[in-house]
Design a protein around this motif. Structure first.
Motif, PDB file in Angstrom:
ATOM      1  N   GLU A   1       0.834  -1.214   0.000  1.00 14.67           N
ATOM      2  CA  GLU A   1       0.000   0.000   0.000  1.00 14.67           C
ATOM      3  C   GLU A   1       0.861   1.253   0.000  1.00 14.67           C
ATOM      4  OE1 GLU A   1      -0.351  -2.520   1.935  1.00 14.67           O
ATOM      5  OE2 GLU A   1      -2.340  -3.359   1.505  1.00 14.67           O
ATOM      6  N   TYR A   2       1.985   1.192   0.750  1.00 12.29           N
ATOM      7  CA  TYR A   2       2.866   2.363   0.806  1.00 12.29           C
ATOM      8  C   TYR A   2       3.483   2.640  -0.563  1.00 12.29           C
ATOM      9  CZ  TYR A   2       7.042   5.153   1.558  1.00 12.29           C
ATOM     10  OH  TYR A   2       8.013   6.113   1.453  1.00 12.29           O
ATOM     11  N   TYR A   3       3.931   1.573  -1.238  1.00 12.05           N
ATOM     12  CA  TYR A   3       4.538   1.779  -2.548  1.00 12.05           C
ATOM     13  C   TYR A   3       3.512   2.299  -3.562  1.00 12.05           C
ATOM     14  CZ  TYR A   3       8.756  -0.541  -0.899  1.00 12.05           C
ATOM     15  OH  TYR A   3       9.884  -0.857  -0.214  1.00 12.05           O
ATOM     16  N   LEU A   4       2.271   1.828  -3.437  1.00 12.83           N
ATOM     17  CA  LEU A   4       1.218   2.345  -4.325  1.00 12.83           C
ATOM     18  C   LEU A   4       0.958   3.832  -4.051  1.00 12.83           C
ATOM     19  CD1 LEU A   4      -1.313  -0.645  -4.315  1.00 12.83           C
ATOM     20  CD2 LEU A   4       0.163   0.098  -6.197  1.00 12.83           C
ATOM     21  N   LEU A   5       0.879   4.163  -2.759  1.00 15.01           N
ATOM     22  CA  LEU A   5       0.687   5.567  -2.402  1.00 15.01           C
ATOM     23  C   LEU A   5       1.862   6.422  -2.878  1.00 15.01           C
ATOM     24  CD1 LEU A   5      -0.839   5.526   1.205  1.00 15.01           C
ATOM     25  CD2 LEU A   5      -1.796   6.634  -0.805  1.00 15.01           C
TER      26      LEU A   5
ATOM     27  N   THR B   1       3.448  10.514  -9.145  1.00 15.44           N
ATOM     28  CA  THR B   1       2.750  10.817 -10.401  1.00 15.44           C
ATOM     29  C   THR B   1       2.032  12.165 -10.319  1.00 15.44           C
ATOM     30  OG1 THR B   1       2.431   8.459 -10.827  1.00 15.44           O
ATOM     31  CG2 THR B   1       1.038  10.004 -12.033  1.00 15.44           C
ATOM     32  N   VAL B   2       1.308  12.387  -9.219  1.00 15.89           N
ATOM     33  CA  VAL B   2       0.561  13.646  -9.056  1.00 15.89           C
ATOM     34  C   VAL B   2       1.516  14.833  -9.006  1.00 15.89           C
ATOM     35  CG1 VAL B   2      -0.901  14.974  -7.479  1.00 15.89           C
ATOM     36  CG2 VAL B   2      -1.427  12.565  -7.958  1.00 15.89           C
ATOM     37  N   VAL B   3       2.581  14.700  -8.191  1.00 15.47           N
ATOM     38  CA  VAL B   3       3.511  15.820  -8.021  1.00 15.47           C
ATOM     39  C   VAL B   3       4.243  16.130  -9.328  1.00 15.47           C
ATOM     40  CG1 VAL B   3       5.637  16.542  -6.883  1.00 15.47           C
ATOM     41  CG2 VAL B   3       3.793  15.500  -5.553  1.00 15.47           C
ATOM     42  N   SER B   4       4.738  15.123  -9.988  1.00 17.64           N
ATOM     43  CA  SER B   4       5.474  15.349 -11.238  1.00 17.64           C
ATOM     44  C   SER B   4       4.557  15.944 -12.307  1.00 17.64           C
ATOM     45  CB  SER B   4       6.110  14.052 -11.726  1.00 17.64           C
ATOM     46  OG  SER B   4       5.124  13.058 -11.944  1.00 17.64           O
TER      47      SER B   4
ATOM     48  N   ILE C   1      -6.294  16.541 -11.247  1.00 23.58           N
ATOM     49  CA  ILE C   1      -5.219  15.614 -10.862  1.00 23.58           C
ATOM     50  C   ILE C   1      -5.124  15.495  -9.350  1.00 23.58           C
ATOM     51  CG2 ILE C   1      -2.720  15.252 -10.923  1.00 23.58           C
ATOM     52  CD1 ILE C   1      -2.697  16.550 -13.678  1.00 23.58           C
ATOM     53  N   PHE C   2      -5.141  16.629  -8.646  1.00 20.93           N
ATOM     54  CA  PHE C   2      -5.117  16.600  -7.183  1.00 20.93           C
ATOM     55  C   PHE C   2      -6.352  15.899  -6.624  1.00 20.93           C
ATOM     56  CE2 PHE C   2      -1.969  20.195  -7.174  1.00 20.93           C
ATOM     57  CZ  PHE C   2      -1.012  19.540  -6.414  1.00 20.93           C
ATOM     58  N   ALA C   3      -7.520  16.139  -7.250  1.00 18.13           N
ATOM     59  CA  ALA C   3      -8.758  15.519  -6.770  1.00 18.13           C
ATOM     60  C   ALA C   3      -8.662  13.993  -6.840  1.00 18.13           C
ATOM     61  CB  ALA C   3      -9.942  16.021  -7.589  1.00 18.13           C
ATOM     62  N   ILE C   4      -8.177  13.482  -7.973  1.00 17.31           N
ATOM     63  CA  ILE C   4      -8.043  12.019  -8.124  1.00 17.31           C
ATOM     64  C   ILE C   4      -7.030  11.470  -7.130  1.00 17.31           C
ATOM     65  CG2 ILE C   4      -7.290  10.212  -9.710  1.00 17.31           C
ATOM     66  CD1 ILE C   4      -8.405  11.961 -11.996  1.00 17.31           C
ATOM     67  N   GLY C   5      -5.899  12.217  -6.938  1.00 17.13           N
ATOM     68  CA  GLY C   5      -4.892  11.766  -5.980  1.00 17.13           C
ATOM     69  C   GLY C   5      -5.436  11.696  -4.565  1.00 17.13           C
TER      70      GLY C   5
ATOM     71  N   ILE D   1     -18.128  14.382  -3.824  1.00 16.60           N
ATOM     72  CA  ILE D   1     -18.996  13.219  -4.036  1.00 16.60           C
ATOM     73  C   ILE D   1     -18.185  11.926  -4.031  1.00 16.60           C
ATOM     74  CG2 ILE D   1     -20.514  12.106  -5.702  1.00 16.60           C
ATOM     75  CD1 ILE D   1     -21.385  14.941  -6.586  1.00 16.60           C
ATOM     76  N   THR D   2     -17.060  11.927  -4.753  1.00 14.06           N
ATOM     77  CA  THR D   2     -16.261  10.698  -4.823  1.00 14.06           C
ATOM     78  C   THR D   2     -15.618  10.362  -3.475  1.00 14.06           C
ATOM     79  OG1 THR D   2     -14.427  12.047  -5.666  1.00 14.06           O
ATOM     80  CG2 THR D   2     -15.764  10.883  -7.288  1.00 14.06           C
ATOM     81  N   PHE D   3     -15.265  11.382  -2.678  1.00  7.00           N
ATOM     82  CA  PHE D   3     -14.705  11.112  -1.348  1.00  7.00           C
ATOM     83  C   PHE D   3     -15.748  10.451  -0.457  1.00  7.00           C
ATOM     84  CE2 PHE D   3     -13.938  12.283   3.067  1.00  7.00           C
ATOM     85  CZ  PHE D   3     -12.641  11.830   3.240  1.00  7.00           C
ATOM     86  N   LEU D   4     -16.976  10.966  -0.482  1.00  6.40           N
ATOM     87  CA  LEU D   4     -18.032  10.350   0.328  1.00  6.40           C
ATOM     88  C   LEU D   4     -18.288   8.915  -0.122  1.00  6.40           C
ATOM     89  CD1 LEU D   4     -20.599  13.281   0.679  1.00  6.40           C
ATOM     90  CD2 LEU D   4     -19.175  12.277   2.482  1.00  6.40           C
TER      91      LEU D   4
END
Length: 394
Positions: A65-69, A75-78, A106-110, A156-159
């Motif tokens: 999970e850590y490596y996925l995060l 990806t988001v930062v770059s 991009i930030f929202a999906i991350g 909405i997606t967070f909920l």
């Protein structure tokens, strides 16, 4: 369609065009600030988002999970840093608003992906999502619609992710939803107020610029009027030579300078012979034509440093600095001969013009009035002796 309706339609279209033009001007005005603010905000947001990788390690350790995060955060930062670089180079706000809006998604999906990978940290994620929503509205100013859509998407997606992966109950989802809704209301209201203030500032700036342009036009107009008034005051409107008052000012300055430098100064008076007869025979308008031609001959006979003015009626007065009596007499003779040689056309072809000139030489004790009086006396001597001659007083 009635004429009134056509006029109303024209007024409506004109208003729409003006509003559109104002909007384009406003967008052009804010574009540089939006671009620099967006670039800076993306760099800071990317740095903060990357720093949370430390928290991931503390909670998850070196797990899958850590490596996925970690991969997601990289990806988001770059991606956001690359977009920040592109915005700095070619981020035209008015034409490329999508480029400014892309980092929000991009930030929202991350942020949403953190929930299934770290479901146990939901309480922390709720705080993060509230901060992120407010930041979405303030991250890219003047993109209210895009920010609202991105915030609605992340809310909405967070909920949904919280209920699916963190086991949040319906009651808990309602409480989280109210908190997120409050964050959206605060962010939306803040951005609307910010836009309103910026538009007011832009309107005031344009009004000030219009007033400055109007002031510059007024100053230019006043300068033009002053130049015209100065021309009227300095020039005789008929002949183009100096007016009497302006000649007196210039002659007084030249006379005073000749005293200081101890150089000769001469002055002579010119009178057109039998000018009253010309006026009585051909009229005053034709007499004015004669005066104009004689003034042109006088100007051509003088040096650039000499001055000439219309003293009144058919009389002219000439000041000659740095001129000896003999030279002044020679200039007067040349001027008299130039008038005699003046060729006239039409009804004036048989008219023989002539002038009488009285020359006076300044002494150290003379003031301008005394010098003019002496030249005038010599002028009347010449008129009594038959006119068409130069009389010099030394």
């Amino acid at each position: 369609m009635s004429q009134q309706q056509k006029q109303n339609d024209i007024h409506w279209l004109t208003g729409q065009f003006c509003d559109r033009q104002k909007e384009l001007n406003y967008r052009y005005f804010i574009a540089p600030n939006v671009r620099s603010d967006a670039r800076l905000a993306l760099i800071l947001a990317s740095a903060i988002f990357a720093m949370f990788g430390i928290t991931d390690y503390n909670l998850l350790g070196l797990t899958q999970e850590y490596y996925l995060l970690l991969a997601m955060r990289i990806t988001v930062v770059s991606s956001c840093l690359a977009i920040a670089f592109i915005i700095g180079k070619a981020g035209g706000y008015a034409e490329k608003s999508w480029l400014h809006a892309l980092p929000l998604w991009i930030f929202a999906i991350g942020i949403i992906l953190i929930v299934p990978l770290r479901p146990e940290s939901l309480s922390t994620q709720v705080t993060s999502i509230v901060v992120a929503i407010v930041a979405f509205y303030l991250l890219i100013p003047n993109l209210l619609t895009v920010a609202a859509l991105a915030s609605a998407f992340v809310s909405i997606t967070f909920l949904a992710a919280a209920m699916m992966y963190a086991g949040v109950s319906a009651e808990g989802a309602v409480r989280i939803g109210l908190l997120i809704a409050m964050a959206n209301i605060v962010g939306y209201s803040s951005l609307r107020r910010l836009e309103r203030l910026q538009r007011q500032q832009h309107a005031l700036l344009n009004e000030e610029r219009d007033q400055n342009r109007e002031l510059l036009r007024e100053i230019k107009h006043r300068k033009s009027l002053e130049a015209q008034l100065r021309m009227v005051a300095e020039r005789d409107t008929l002949t183009g030579v100096d007016s009497r008052s302006y000649f007196m000012i210039r002659a007084q300055a030249l006379l005073q300078r000749s005293r200081l430098e101890e150089t000769p100064f001469c002055l002579f008076m010119i009178d057109v012979d039998h000018f009253k007869k010309i006026n009585d025979t051909w009229g005053h308008i034709q007499g004015d034509v004669i005066l104009t031609k004689i003034a042109e001959v006088c100007q051509h006979s003088l040096r650039p440093t000499d001055i000439i003015g219309r003293f009144g009626g058919e009389e002219f007065v000439v000041g000659l600095p740095h001129t000896s009596p003999n030279d002044a007499t020679a200039v007067a003779e040349r001027l008299k001969q130039g008038v005699e040689a003046l060729s006239l056309d039409g009804e004036f072809k048989d008219l023989q013009l002539s002038v009488t000139i009285g020359v006076a030489v300044a002494t150290p004790e003379d003031d301008l009035d005394t010098l003019i009086t002496r030249a005038d006396n010599r002028l009347y001597e010449g008129k009594r002796d038959g006119r068409n001659q130069v009389v010099t007083c030394i």
